[in-house]
Design a protein around this motif. Structure first.
Motif, PDB file in Angstrom:
ATOM      1  N   SER A 117      -0.463  -3.710 -26.538  1.00 46.51           N
ATOM      2  CA  SER A 117      -0.466  -2.751 -27.644  1.00 46.51           C
ATOM      3  C   SER A 117      -1.326  -1.523 -27.389  1.00 46.51           C
ATOM      4  O   SER A 117      -1.170  -0.504 -28.058  1.00 46.51           O
ATOM      5  N   THR A 118      -2.268  -1.609 -26.453  1.00 47.72           N
ATOM      6  CA  THR A 118      -3.118  -0.459 -26.133  1.00 47.72           C
ATOM      7  C   THR A 118      -3.287  -0.369 -24.618  1.00 47.72           C
ATOM      8  O   THR A 118      -3.049  -1.337 -23.887  1.00 47.72           O
ATOM      9  N   ASP A 119      -3.760   0.777 -24.157  1.00 45.10           N
ATOM     10  CA  ASP A 119      -4.019   0.963 -22.725  1.00 45.10           C
ATOM     11  C   ASP A 119      -5.233   0.180 -22.249  1.00 45.10           C
ATOM     12  O   ASP A 119      -5.491   0.106 -21.050  1.00 45.10           O
ATOM     13  N   SER A 120      -5.971  -0.410 -23.178  1.00 43.85           N
ATOM     14  CA  SER A 120      -7.106  -1.256 -22.793  1.00 43.85           C
ATOM     15  C   SER A 120      -6.643  -2.528 -22.095  1.00 43.85           C
ATOM     16  O   SER A 120      -7.373  -3.114 -21.313  1.00 43.85           O
ATOM     17  N   THR A 121      -5.412  -2.992 -22.393  1.00 43.90           N
ATOM     18  CA  THR A 121      -4.886  -4.307 -22.020  1.00 43.90           C
ATOM     19  C   THR A 121      -5.769  -5.426 -22.561  1.00 43.90           C
ATOM     20  O   THR A 121      -5.925  -6.467 -21.933  1.00 43.90           O
ATOM     21  N   SER A 122      -6.319  -5.222 -23.739  1.00 51.43           N
ATOM     22  CA  SER A 122      -7.175  -6.206 -24.386  1.00 51.43           C
ATOM     23  C   SER A 122      -6.345  -7.173 -25.224  1.00 51.43           C
ATOM     24  O   SER A 122      -5.579  -6.734 -26.087  1.00 51.43           O
ATOM     25  N   TYR A 195     -16.767   0.842 -15.453  1.00 49.78           N
ATOM     26  CA  TYR A 195     -15.676   0.379 -16.293  1.00 49.78           C
ATOM     27  C   TYR A 195     -14.619   1.486 -16.279  1.00 49.78           C
ATOM     28  O   TYR A 195     -14.855   2.583 -15.762  1.00 49.78           O
ATOM     29  N   ALA A 196     -13.484   1.200 -16.884  1.00 48.13           N
ATOM     30  CA  ALA A 196     -12.478   2.231 -17.116  1.00 48.13           C
ATOM     31  C   ALA A 196     -12.083   2.186 -18.588  1.00 48.13           C
ATOM     32  O   ALA A 196     -12.138   1.125 -19.223  1.00 48.13           O
ATOM     33  N   SER A 197     -11.708   3.316 -19.130  1.00 53.15           N
ATOM     34  CA  SER A 197     -11.246   3.315 -20.513  1.00 53.15           C
ATOM     35  C   SER A 197      -9.868   2.669 -20.621  1.00 53.15           C
ATOM     36  O   SER A 197      -9.498   2.143 -21.670  1.00 53.15           O
ATOM     37  N   LYS A 198      -9.122   2.673 -19.530  1.00 52.98           N
ATOM     38  CA  LYS A 198      -7.814   2.029 -19.482  1.00 52.98           C
ATOM     39  C   LYS A 198      -7.871   0.812 -18.553  1.00 52.98           C
ATOM     40  O   LYS A 198      -8.458   0.871 -17.493  1.00 52.98           O
ATOM     41  N   GLY A 199      -7.226  -0.266 -18.999  1.00 53.90           N
ATOM     42  CA  GLY A 199      -7.109  -1.433 -18.137  1.00 53.90           C
ATOM     43  C   GLY A 199      -8.406  -2.157 -17.859  1.00 53.90           C
ATOM     44  O   GLY A 199      -8.523  -2.865 -16.864  1.00 53.90           O
ATOM     45  N   SER A 209       2.633 -16.956 -21.226  1.00 56.86           N
ATOM     46  CA  SER A 209       3.816 -17.060 -22.076  1.00 56.86           C
ATOM     47  C   SER A 209       5.094 -17.232 -21.260  1.00 56.86           C
ATOM     48  O   SER A 209       6.157 -17.493 -21.811  1.00 56.86           O
ATOM     49  N   GLY A 210       4.967 -17.059 -19.934  1.00 60.71           N
ATOM     50  CA  GLY A 210       6.147 -17.155 -19.073  1.00 60.71           C
ATOM     51  C   GLY A 210       6.965 -15.874 -19.037  1.00 60.71           C
ATOM     52  O   GLY A 210       8.077 -15.864 -18.512  1.00 60.71           O
ATOM     53  N   ASP A 211       6.422 -14.785 -19.567  1.00 63.23           N
ATOM     54  CA  ASP A 211       7.127 -13.502 -19.637  1.00 63.23           C
ATOM     55  C   ASP A 211       6.742 -12.660 -18.414  1.00 63.23           C
ATOM     56  O   ASP A 211       5.719 -11.966 -18.419  1.00 63.23           O
ATOM     57  N   GLU A 212       7.564 -12.700 -17.370  1.00 64.76           N
ATOM     58  CA  GLU A 212       7.230 -12.000 -16.131  1.00 64.76           C
ATOM     59  C   GLU A 212       7.189 -10.486 -16.314  1.00 64.76           C
ATOM     60  O   GLU A 212       6.345  -9.802 -15.711  1.00 64.76           O
ATOM     61  N   GLU A 213       8.088  -9.947 -17.119  1.00 59.05           N
ATOM     62  CA  GLU A 213       8.113  -8.506 -17.330  1.00 59.05           C
ATOM     63  C   GLU A 213       6.816  -8.038 -17.991  1.00 59.05           C
ATOM     64  O   GLU A 213       6.223  -7.020 -17.583  1.00 59.05           O
ATOM     65  N   ALA A 214       6.370  -8.774 -19.002  1.00 55.33           N
ATOM     66  CA  ALA A 214       5.130  -8.413 -19.692  1.00 55.33           C
ATOM     67  C   ALA A 214       3.930  -8.597 -18.774  1.00 55.33           C
ATOM     68  O   ALA A 214       3.003  -7.764 -18.772  1.00 55.33           O
ATOM     69  N   TRP A 215       3.919  -9.674 -18.009  1.00 51.47           N
ATOM     70  CA  TRP A 215       2.856  -9.934 -17.040  1.00 51.47           C
ATOM     71  C   TRP A 215       2.754  -8.753 -16.074  1.00 51.47           C
ATOM     72  O   TRP A 215       1.670  -8.217 -15.827  1.00 51.47           O
ATOM     73  N   TYR A 216       3.887  -8.322 -15.557  1.00 57.87           N
ATOM     74  CA  TYR A 216       3.925  -7.195 -14.628  1.00 57.87           C
ATOM     75  C   TYR A 216       3.368  -5.922 -15.285  1.00 57.87           C
ATOM     76  O   TYR A 216       2.550  -5.203 -14.690  1.00 57.87           O
ATOM     77  N   ASP A 217       3.801  -5.639 -16.498  1.00 57.56           N
ATOM     78  CA  ASP A 217       3.390  -4.414 -17.174  1.00 57.56           C
ATOM     79  C   ASP A 217       1.874  -4.356 -17.360  1.00 57.56           C
ATOM     80  O   ASP A 217       1.253  -3.299 -17.169  1.00 57.56           O
ATOM     81  N   VAL A 218       1.288  -5.472 -17.749  1.00 51.48           N
ATOM     82  CA  VAL A 218      -0.158  -5.512 -17.970  1.00 51.48           C
ATOM     83  C   VAL A 218      -0.905  -5.254 -16.663  1.00 51.48           C
ATOM     84  O   VAL A 218      -1.844  -4.441 -16.602  1.00 51.48           O
ATOM     85  N   ILE A 219      -0.481  -5.942 -15.609  1.00 45.62           N
ATOM     86  CA  ILE A 219      -1.158  -5.771 -14.320  1.00 45.62           C
ATOM     87  C   ILE A 219      -0.926  -4.367 -13.769  1.00 45.62           C
ATOM     88  O   ILE A 219      -1.817  -3.772 -13.152  1.00 45.62           O
ATOM     89  N   LYS A 220       0.274  -3.808 -14.011  1.00 45.64           N
ATOM     90  CA  LYS A 220       0.553  -2.452 -13.531  1.00 45.64           C
ATOM     91  C   LYS A 220      -0.430  -1.455 -14.145  1.00 45.64           C
ATOM     92  O   LYS A 220      -0.931  -0.550 -13.453  1.00 45.64           O
ATOM     93  N   THR A 221      -0.749  -1.617 -15.415  1.00 45.17           N
ATOM     94  CA  THR A 221      -1.722  -0.736 -16.066  1.00 45.17           C
ATOM     95  C   THR A 221      -3.073  -0.847 -15.382  1.00 45.17           C
ATOM     96  O   THR A 221      -3.755   0.161 -15.134  1.00 45.17           O
ATOM     97  N   ARG A 222      -3.474  -2.060 -15.053  1.00 43.72           N
ATOM     98  CA  ARG A 222      -4.777  -2.268 -14.420  1.00 43.72           C
ATOM     99  C   ARG A 222      -4.796  -1.766 -12.976  1.00 43.72           C
ATOM    100  O   ARG A 222      -5.785  -1.167 -12.534  1.00 43.72           O
ATOM    101  N   VAL A 223      -3.711  -2.008 -12.261  1.00 42.06           N
ATOM    102  CA  VAL A 223      -3.629  -1.520 -10.883  1.00 42.06           C
ATOM    103  C   VAL A 223      -3.654   0.008 -10.864  1.00 42.06           C
ATOM    104  O   VAL A 223      -4.380   0.622 -10.061  1.00 42.06           O
TER     105      VAL A 223
END
Length: 426
Positions: A117-122, A195-199, A209-223
């Motif tokens: 929901s946010t760029d924090s990935t919190s 720290y970073a303000s994002k990720g 949750s077994g949701d690979e697309e969501a898993w990817y999206d979260v890690i992509k923000t952090r990477v």
């Protein structure tokens, strides 16, 4: 209850695809090692051996709908002891992903949604601006109240810093003073960090949750955030699964990560060996006993015994070798506590505590007064089962004991210390 239909997976086909080279289910002796070492065995009338047998018998509907896949923490202990190295956790991951969203445990789904929901990935939904405010506010307070740290920094979005540091959302959201011991450690060793303000956040329940697309999206923000700041090391703090979700995803999805993924535990050991953290056990005059919990996500599933050895090296330096009692079994063979895999968020409290009884018995057998663990899920689970089953132990972060040993632990940084330690150094 949702009316959504859960699709059926051909588990035998998927299981055969996942077999290591040269292995065969035909050679399985049904030895039961997988089930005997699984704290989830018996919950929902299922265990790892039964899961595989049912897959071979084509009982796909039953396996596609069993709630047991949400009680299995995917800790991989079954694979660790299996003579054929069969990874049942991958079948569980497939089953979780196959469940309709509305049938999945709401707590895990909600945590994943908040993470995205946010760029924090919190996973607690803390926005970047709020995180920045909390960090700066706490830092200002420490500088004012603890003059020896008037020059301490907690940088955010510092380009070119060596370490990109993540943080579990629990601290800035509800325990902000728990961030301070970590900052003090970085200050003492002269670490170049940011720290970073994002990720910046450490959690990723999308994987659970077994949701690979969501898993990817979260890690992509952090990477992307780490690459953008041109940091050399993404440093995972005392949070178990955040290391595994990052490290595994970078490899699984072929991401371009221009940095190394490393754990703070290894740096604790390194800095102590180098003399940058001159810890000792002189404070432990009452010979208070400690044990260590090996987080599955960074020990068995990632580094292996090397990081478990670092955990013990640090613990013994902090509390005294004579005051350290290991759980049995331990290191890569240790039992999962039941806090991981999203279990804490799944709302299956009775099942989770049943799972955790084996860990509780392990802890009680050591007669330790404290459990040290570099993992927030382990921390919360072992606290909960301790209260539930009547244990008298406390659970504490490594950063707390490091600062206690060095005589720099502030009065507001002692949340998890019992009365036997709460006033030491004040």
């Amino acid at each position: 209850m949702s009316d959504a239909i859960t699709p059926t997976i051909n588990f035998k086909e998927k299981a055969i695809e996942l077999l290591p080279e040269g292995a065969s289910f035909d050679a399985c002796l049904t030895c039961g090692l997988c089930s005997s070492g699984c704290p989830a065995s018996g919950i929902e009338n299922m265990d790892p051996r039964k899961f595989i047998r049912m897959a071979m018998l084509g009982m796909n509907k039953e396996l596609s709908t069993t709630p047991w896949v949400w009680t299995c923490t995917q800790c991989k202990r079954c694979q660790h002891v299996c003579p054929m190295n069969i990874d049942i956790s991958q079948l569980v991951f497939l089953a979780r992903g196959n469940w309709p969203k509305e049938k999945k445990p709401n707590g895990i789904v909600r945590s994943c949604e908040l993470t995205r929901s946010t760029d924090s990935t919190s996973a607690m939904g803390l926005p970047p601006d709020d995180f920045v405010f909390v960090v700066n506010d706490v830092l200002e307070e420490v500088r004012e109240q603890q003059p020896q740290f008037k020059d301490m920094v907690a940088p955010i979005d510092k380009k070119g810093a060596h370490f990109f540091v993540n943080q579990n959302s629990r601290e800035p959201m509800s325990e902000p003073d728990e961030m301070v011991p970590l900052w003090k450690i970085f200050h003492l060793v002269g670490a170049d960090w940011t720290y970073a303000s994002k990720g910046w956040a450490a959690e990723n329940f999308c994987m659970f949750s077994g949701d690979e697309e969501a898993w990817y999206d979260v890690i992509k923000t952090r990477v992307d955030a780490t690459n953008e700041l041109e940091c050399a090391v993404w440093l995972n703090t005392e949070c178990g699964h955040s290391y595994y979700t990052m490290w595994n995803a970078v490899n699984r999805f072929g991401m371009e990560a221009n940095f190394r993924v490393e754990s703070l535990v290894s740096y604790y050991a390194k800095w102590i060996r180098e003399g940058k953290l001159p810890v000792n056990a002189d404070w432990n005059t009452n010979n208070i006993k400690f044990t260590v919990q090996d987080p599955c996500q960074i020990v068995r599933k990632a580094y292996g015994d090397s990081i478990a050895d670092d955990l013990r090296f640090v613990a013994k330096k902090l509390v005294g070798e004579e005051n350290f009692i290991d759980m049995q079994p331990n290191r890569s063979a240790n039992y999962c506590c039941g806090g991981g895999g999203g279990f804490l968020q799944a709302g299956m409290t009775e099942h989770r505590r049943t799972y955790g009884k084996r860990k509780f018995d392990q802890i009680m057998a050591t007669q330790a007064d404290y459990v040290l663990t570099p993992c927030h899920n382990c921390h919360s689970q072992m606290e909960d089962i301790g209260h539930h089953y009547g244990g008298a132990y406390n659970v504490v972060h490594f950063w707390t004991l490091i600062c206690l040993s060095l005589g720099i632990l502030g009065e507001n940084e002692r949340t998890y210390l019992g009365p036997d330690l709460a006033n030491i150094g004040l």
